[in-house]
Design an enzyme around this catalytic site. Structure first.
Site, PDB file in Angstrom:
ATOM      1  CB  ALA A 153      -0.960  -0.117   1.189  1.00 28.86           C
ATOM      2  CE1 TYR A 154       4.801   5.642   3.296  1.00 33.27           C
ATOM      3  CE2 TYR A 154       6.725   4.498   2.223  1.00 33.27           C
ATOM      4  CZ  TYR A 154       6.121   5.701   2.827  1.00 33.27           C
ATOM      5  OH  TYR A 154       7.171   6.846   3.185  1.00 33.27           O
TER       6      TYR A 154
END
Length: 247
Positions: A153-154
């Site tokens: 996600a990051y």
């Protein structure tokens, strides 16, 4: 470096980490600033002085209407916007493989890390265009260049920030506006302190300098990127990785 006096900046995520140190750096250089963070009580504690120079605004930067209203407040107070620095960011759940990532968590990370940068830049660009001048800096990450295992996600959200930087840099290149990104490797911040030790070791081991970057190093680089002197670089992602990324 140039004089920031009489310039107006908006800094997101100003209550902690990179945003906090960058905000103090620019305020000390004479900028007038709208300081955005979801935690306005911490903002008030951290920026108890400089009353005439800052407008403290507590908001959720993932809400476009709140961003719009906050930008209006800054313009009403200071008369325009010269600089935008997007520092707000979260890692989300880390040290998990892609099939373990929840859609809800991935969406939250994208909302904070990418959509907030879109909302703020969308709102400030008309003011910069009217003045034929502007400096926008999106804080990305080395994870956005290389991808960190266990951080889908990051990494993906920060890659999206870099993609937007390239587009915006080209779109406004003839308008006196520069749009750049900064891609730090591991910087010693509360966000990093909260991550699993094994995840931090994975990232730090990749740095040839074998250390984390410092908040002061980030602030100094950011101040240069948004200075008047940095006038012929746009759509670019600056390195701050201790030698990890040499491209």
């Amino acid at each position: 470096m140039g004089n920031f006096s009489k310039q107006v900046a908006i800094i997101t995520g100003a209550a902690s980490g990179l945003g906090l140190v960058i905000a103090h750096k620019l305020l000390n250089e004479g900028v007038r600033a709208g300081l955005f963070d979801i935690n306005d009580s911490i903002l008030n504690n951290e920026f108890a002085g400089n009353v005439l120079q800052r407008e403290i605004i507590g908001l959720d930067v993932t809400k476009e209407n709140e961003v719009r209203d906050a930008v209006y407040r800054v313009v009403d107070r200071f008369g325009g916007i010269d600089i935008l620095i997007n520092c707000v960011g979260i890692t989300g759940i880390t040290n998990i493989r892609s099939h373990e990532v929840s859609t809800e968590n991935l969406q939250k990370v994208f909302d904070v890390n990418f959509m907030s940068c879109f909302y703020t830049s969308k709102m400030v660009l008309p003011y910069m265009l009217a003045n034929n001048y502007g400096r926008i800096l999106h804080i990305s990450s080395i994870a956005g260049k290389e991808g960190n295992a266990g951080m889908l996600a990051y990494s993906a959200s920060k890659a999206a920030v870099i993609g937007m930087t390239k587009v915006q840099g080209k779109e406004y290149a003839e308008s006196g506006i520069t749009v750049n990104a900064l891609a730090p490797a591991v910087i010693q911040t509360p966000l990093v302190d909260a991550m699993p030790e094994i995840q931090v070791k994975y990232m730090t081991d990749k740095i040839p300098m074998k250390r984390c970057g410092t908040l002061e190093e980030v602030a100094n680089m950011a101040a240069f990127i948004v200075s008047r002197e940095s006038s012929f670089t746009t759509g670019f992602t600056f390195d701050l990785s201790g030698g990890r990324a040499t491209y």
